[in-house]
Motif scaffolding. Structure first.
Motif, PDB file in Angstrom:
ATOM      1  N   GLU A 163       0.706  -1.302  -0.021  1.00  0.00           N
ATOM      2  CA  GLU A 163      -0.010   0.015  -0.085  1.00  0.00           C
ATOM      3  C   GLU A 163       0.844   1.171  -0.068  1.00  0.00           C
ATOM      4  O   GLU A 163       1.943   1.351   0.845  1.00  0.00           O
ATOM      5  CB  GLU A 163      -0.738   0.179   1.286  1.00  0.00           C
ATOM      6  CG  GLU A 163      -1.857  -0.866   1.083  1.00  0.00           C
ATOM      7  CD  GLU A 163      -3.049  -0.449   2.429  1.00  0.00           C
ATOM      8  OE1 GLU A 163      -2.722  -0.910   3.384  1.00  0.00           O
ATOM      9  OE2 GLU A 163      -4.159  -0.255   2.032  1.00  0.00           O
TER      10      GLU A 163
ATOM     11  N   PHE B  20     -11.474  -7.236 -11.969  1.00  0.00           N
ATOM     12  CA  PHE B  20     -11.866  -7.686 -10.718  1.00  0.00           C
ATOM     13  C   PHE B  20     -12.413  -9.064 -11.033  1.00  0.00           C
ATOM     14  O   PHE B  20     -13.290  -9.308 -11.833  1.00  0.00           O
ATOM     15  CB  PHE B  20     -12.480  -6.791  -9.561  1.00  0.00           C
ATOM     16  CG  PHE B  20     -12.023  -5.434  -9.359  1.00  0.00           C
ATOM     17  CD1 PHE B  20     -12.611  -4.213  -9.800  1.00  0.00           C
ATOM     18  CD2 PHE B  20     -10.928  -5.649  -8.552  1.00  0.00           C
ATOM     19  CE1 PHE B  20     -12.014  -3.130  -9.398  1.00  0.00           C
ATOM     20  CE2 PHE B  20     -10.293  -4.417  -8.194  1.00  0.00           C
ATOM     21  CZ  PHE B  20     -10.655  -3.259  -8.757  1.00  0.00           C
TER      22      PHE B  20
ATOM     23  N   SER C 279      -3.727   1.087  -3.450  1.00  0.00           N
ATOM     24  CA  SER C 279      -4.470   0.742  -2.187  1.00  0.00           C
ATOM     25  C   SER C 279      -4.520  -0.670  -2.222  1.00  0.00           C
ATOM     26  O   SER C 279      -4.517  -1.579  -3.137  1.00  0.00           O
ATOM     27  CB  SER C 279      -5.526   1.543  -1.872  1.00  0.00           C
ATOM     28  OG  SER C 279      -6.184   1.367  -2.666  1.00  0.00           O
TER      29      SER C 279
ATOM     30  N   SER D  75      -7.562  -1.947  -2.610  1.00  0.00           N
ATOM     31  CA  SER D  75      -8.420  -2.087  -3.545  1.00  0.00           C
ATOM     32  C   SER D  75      -8.209  -2.333  -4.974  1.00  0.00           C
ATOM     33  O   SER D  75      -8.777  -2.428  -6.059  1.00  0.00           O
ATOM     34  CB  SER D  75      -9.539  -1.075  -3.468  1.00  0.00           C
ATOM     35  OG  SER D  75      -8.926   0.210  -3.479  1.00  0.00           O
ATOM     36  N   ASP D  76      -6.590  -1.979  -5.298  1.00  0.00           N
ATOM     37  CA  ASP D  76      -6.119  -2.066  -6.642  1.00  0.00           C
ATOM     38  C   ASP D  76      -5.631  -3.358  -7.058  1.00  0.00           C
ATOM     39  O   ASP D  76      -5.139  -3.708  -8.119  1.00  0.00           O
ATOM     40  CB  ASP D  76      -4.893  -0.969  -6.824  1.00  0.00           C
ATOM     41  CG  ASP D  76      -5.470   0.367  -6.668  1.00  0.00           C
ATOM     42  OD1 ASP D  76      -4.652   1.147  -5.930  1.00  0.00           O
ATOM     43  OD2 ASP D  76      -6.378   0.901  -7.318  1.00  0.00           O
ATOM     44  N   THR D  77      -5.813  -4.302  -6.001  1.00  0.00           N
ATOM     45  CA  THR D  77      -5.532  -5.850  -6.499  1.00  0.00           C
ATOM     46  C   THR D  77      -6.404  -6.312  -7.506  1.00  0.00           C
ATOM     47  O   THR D  77      -7.698  -6.229  -7.245  1.00  0.00           O
ATOM     48  CB  THR D  77      -5.755  -6.761  -5.010  1.00  0.00           C
ATOM     49  OG1 THR D  77      -4.684  -6.401  -3.980  1.00  0.00           O
ATOM     50  CG2 THR D  77      -5.588  -8.243  -5.298  1.00  0.00           C
TER      51      THR D  77
END
Lengths: 110, 119
Positions: free
Chosen positions: A14, A39, A79, A81-83
């Motif tokens: 992160e 996603f 972050s 959530s960018d995975t």
């Protein structure tokens, strides 16, 4: 259609900047370079598109060298959530098809 | 931005039945739509290009009689999986380009996908 090559996976933490490079040696003169994010169990989402030099929007930057045989997607301060899986596509014209490569699985760790 | 929807979002059917998946462009007209299939942990594979008012163009290895595509209007394309079998279980995604985008932009707008499970 130009074939693209990307790293299979990348890890980051992160807050770091992440750069994902895509090779497209056979890119044609009228091809654009487009990056998508996907996603699990969702359709891909457009991130950024460019033709040459540098393009920046609110979520990413795209760097394209003069020979256009590669491009680099830069994600600032990632972050958790960018995975996701990131795909680089090369294609031309409004009606032309594009072929997805294998994509890069980015894992952002806390 | 342009929005593409798909219906249903998921479907479970028995082997041998046919399943229809709809793809709609909600705020733009799309003369061309694309259908993809994605297996777990794999990339998207282009199945066919759907052309409004004409026959679809199928990629090599995709059976046109099994995957029927109809693009009857500028905002709707349908994919029918005929006589579905368990090996057809997959994530089906459609996309379209918005010809009205300015500045030479030609990105694809993807639907949310349809999860098909054939028992």
């Amino acid at each position: 259609l130009a074939k693209t090559t990307q790293p299979i996976s990348m890890d980051s933490y992160e807050g770091q900047e992440v750069n994902i490079t895509c090779s497209h040696n056979n890119i044609a003169t009228n091809d654009y370079i487009t990056w998508y994010q996907q996603f699990p169990s969702q359709g891909p989402r457009f991130i950024i598109q460019g033709y040459k030099t540098k393009v920046t929007n609110e979520v990413a930057s795209l760097f394209i060298p003069a020979d256009r045989k590669s491009s680099t997607l830069s994600l600032p301060r990632v972050s958790l959530s960018d995975t996701a899986v990131y795909y680089c596509l090369v294609g031309a014209t409004n009606a032309g098809k594009s072929t997805f490569g294998d994509g890069t699985t980015l894992t952002v760790k806390p | 931005g342009a929005v593409v929807s798909q219906h249903p979002s998921w479907v479970i059917c028995k082997s041998g039945t046919s399943v229809k998946i709809e793809c709609r462009s909600l705020d733009f007209q799309a003369t061309t739509m694309f259908w993809y299939r994605q297996f777990p942990k794999q990339s998207l594979m282009l199945m066919a290009t759907s052309n409004e008012g004409s026959k679809a163009t199928y990629e090599q290895g995709v059976e046109k009689d099994k995957f029927l595509i109809n693009h009857a209007s500028l905002t709707l394309s349908t994919l029918t999986v005929t006589s579905a079998h368990p090996e057809d279980s997959s994530f089906y995604i459609c996309s379209a380009r918005d010809p009205g985008l300015a500045g030479g932009r030609n990105e694809q707008f993807f639907g949310p996908g349809t999860r098909l499970t054939v028992l």
